[in-house]
Design an enzyme around this catalytic site. Structure first.
Site, PDB file in Angstrom:
ATOM      1  N   SER A 103       1.008  -0.932  -0.440  1.00 24.00           N
ATOM      2  CA  SER A 103      -0.241   0.322   0.166  1.00 24.00           C
ATOM      3  C   SER A 103       0.811   1.022   0.116  1.00 24.00           C
ATOM      4  O   SER A 103       1.506   1.381  -1.192  1.00 24.00           O
ATOM      5  CB  SER A 103      -0.852  -0.662   0.723  1.00 24.00           C
ATOM      6  OG  SER A 103      -1.824   0.790   0.971  1.00 24.00           O
ATOM      7  N   LEU A 104       0.753   2.156   0.934  1.00 21.83           N
ATOM      8  CA  LEU A 104       1.776   2.788   0.973  1.00 21.83           C
ATOM      9  C   LEU A 104       3.163   2.329   0.916  1.00 21.83           C
ATOM     10  O   LEU A 104       3.911   3.560  -0.467  1.00 21.83           O
ATOM     11  CB  LEU A 104       2.144   4.397   2.466  1.00 21.83           C
ATOM     12  CG  LEU A 104       2.800   4.145   2.793  1.00 21.83           C
ATOM     13  CD1 LEU A 104       3.346   5.459   2.383  1.00 21.83           C
ATOM     14  CD2 LEU A 104       3.119   4.913   4.680  1.00 21.83           C
ATOM     15  N   ARG A 151      -1.288  12.413   0.373  1.00 24.10           N
ATOM     16  CA  ARG A 151      -2.227  11.341  -0.165  1.00 24.10           C
ATOM     17  C   ARG A 151      -2.694  10.695   1.152  1.00 24.10           C
ATOM     18  O   ARG A 151      -3.883  10.364   1.177  1.00 24.10           O
ATOM     19  CB  ARG A 151      -1.172   9.802  -0.176  1.00 24.10           C
ATOM     20  CG  ARG A 151      -1.391   8.461  -0.301  1.00 24.10           C
ATOM     21  CD  ARG A 151      -0.835   7.841  -0.563  1.00 24.10           C
ATOM     22  NE  ARG A 151      -1.700   6.494  -1.460  1.00 24.10           N
ATOM     23  CZ  ARG A 151      -1.342   5.402  -0.589  1.00 24.10           C
ATOM     24  NH1 ARG A 151      -1.405   5.302   1.249  1.00 24.10           N
ATOM     25  NH2 ARG A 151      -1.841   4.205  -0.231  1.00 24.10           N
ATOM     26  N   HIS A 160      -8.722   1.802   0.386  1.00 25.57           N
ATOM     27  CA  HIS A 160      -8.897   0.787  -0.134  1.00 25.57           C
ATOM     28  C   HIS A 160     -10.611   0.218  -0.569  1.00 25.57           C
ATOM     29  O   HIS A 160     -11.070  -1.217  -1.387  1.00 25.57           O
ATOM     30  CB  HIS A 160      -8.268  -0.715  -0.442  1.00 25.57           C
ATOM     31  CG  HIS A 160      -6.572  -0.649  -0.203  1.00 25.57           C
ATOM     32  ND1 HIS A 160      -5.854   0.353  -0.813  1.00 25.57           N
ATOM     33  CD2 HIS A 160      -5.934  -0.317   1.265  1.00 25.57           C
ATOM     34  CE1 HIS A 160      -4.564   0.417  -0.353  1.00 25.57           C
ATOM     35  NE2 HIS A 160      -5.013   0.188   0.704  1.00 25.57           N
ATOM     36  N   GLN A 185      -5.109   2.680  -6.513  1.00 25.96           N
ATOM     37  CA  GLN A 185      -4.672   1.601  -5.102  1.00 25.96           C
ATOM     38  C   GLN A 185      -4.882   2.302  -4.380  1.00 25.96           C
ATOM     39  O   GLN A 185      -5.891   1.698  -2.780  1.00 25.96           O
ATOM     40  CB  GLN A 185      -2.937   1.808  -4.840  1.00 25.96           C
ATOM     41  CG  GLN A 185      -2.674   1.054  -3.593  1.00 25.96           C
ATOM     42  CD  GLN A 185      -1.628   1.754  -2.994  1.00 25.96           C
ATOM     43  OE1 GLN A 185      -1.143   2.913  -2.634  1.00 25.96           O
ATOM     44  NE2 GLN A 185      -0.392   0.819  -3.464  1.00 25.96           N
TER      45      GLN A 185
END
Length: 340
Positions: free
Chosen positions: A123-124, A148, A228, A277
């Protein structure tokens, strides 16, 4: 761990070592402090981050307070900076020479293969991985991560969301439950673990239904929103505008996207995946299996925590995973090929 020895021979690991980077949740007070105190390569990264962000991210990493560090807006850049600082120290020590030049003391695309020949992040951690392989500059990567986190936090305030980890239930059954109540599968991290996401009340209902269907355990995750999932669409739209301004280069080594679980080098595809994502599921297990299929058995978890090491053990117990987040870890790895 079973299978191969826990010891990595450095000259061999350079040829077939995967670099993996943690996602949100890996943050902890004190992360990176020892590196900062012992290595100029780490000091440059943290000090530069303070300048770029216009905030004392260094102090937040080292001293907290915990409630501020745990927010999405702060934890994401904090983990990113700590991970890149760790990599910078590792590469300088492997290079056996100062990293970069004065006022730009960070690794280049020529340095990256000293540590590994493929990279991926959860993810990140995917943005960290792209920065690690020099597809995105440190400056733009950090700015992107900060935005983000802010956008995701803003989206979380619009509607209360939750995420839950469901253990011991098939993906098909979890999909069926999610479809029935209106939440979504968010992460496929390892065998028998499916993370779901959505409106808080729907995730709680899905958890109850999963338990009734035979799930071994339901864990409500300590996150601020429904990441997500479709609840992140507003964040995604804002992030697209930031992404449009970022220059993406060809990665210095291979990069696996955890949206597609495929080696991805096309700048346009990378840009699209980074936006998607936010409201699509991530495929961590499939991404690791892709690396395995390419011949990778040795993995370096670079940054705070050891969550990824635990997940990789569940994916394939024969994998050799070394976590690096202190000078001692790095020195011992270079000398002995393993973590202290």
């Amino acid at each position: 761990m079973g299978g191969i020895s826990n010891k990595m021979v450095i000259t061999e690991s350079i040829k077939k070592t995967a670099l993996i980077f943690p996602g949100q949740g890996a943050q902890e007070i004190g992360m990176g402090k020892e590196l900062y105190e012992t290595s100029p390569a780490a000091r440059w990264v943290f000090d530069k981050a303070n300048t770029i962000l216009g905030m004392d991210i260094k102090s937040l990493c080292f001293n907290g307070p915990e409630e501020e560090l745990m927010t999405t807006a702060n934890s994401q850049p904090a983990i990113f900076v700590t991970s890149i600082a760790t990599l910078n120290v590792l590469l300088e020590k492997l290079k056996r020479a100062p990293i970069g030049i004065e006022n730009h003391e960070i690794f280049s695309e020529k340095d990256v293969p000293l540590a590994g020949t493929i990279a991926l992040g959860m993810s990140l951690g995917e943005i960290t991985a792209l920065t690690a392989v020099c597809a995105i500059t440190f400056e733009e990567g950090l700015t992107f991560v900060r935005n983000r986190g802010l956008f995701m936090e803003e989206a979380s305030r619009l509607k209360e969301g939750k995420m839950a980890s469901i253990l011991g239930l098939s993906i098909d059954k979890v999909e069926e439950i999610c479809k029935g109540v209106g939440c979504e599968v968010a992460n496929l991290n390892c065998p028998d673990q499916v993370v779901i996401s959505g409106e808080a009340k729907l995730v709680e209902l899905a958890g109850d239904l999963a338990k009734a269907a035979g799930a071994k355990k339901i864990i409500m995750l300590k996150v601020s929103g429904a990441f997500h999932s479709k609840l992140m669409i507003s964040a995604k739209e804002k992030l697209k505008k930031v992404l449009d301004k970022i220059k993406i280069e060809n990665p210095a080594v291979d990069f696996i996207s955890n949206i597609s679980a495929e080696v991805t080098t096309n700048a346009g595809t990378i840009r699209e995946n980074l936006a998607n994502q936010l409201d699509h599921r991530t495929l961590w297990e499939a991404s690791i299996r892709k690396a395995i299929s390419l011949g990778y058995k040795d993995f370096l978890e670079i940054g705070p925590g050891s969550v990824l090491k635990g997940l990789l053990r569940k994916i394939d117990s024969s994998l050799n995973v070394v976590t690096l987040h202190t000078t001692g870890d790095i020195d011992n790895f270079i000398q002995n090929g393993k973590q202290s």
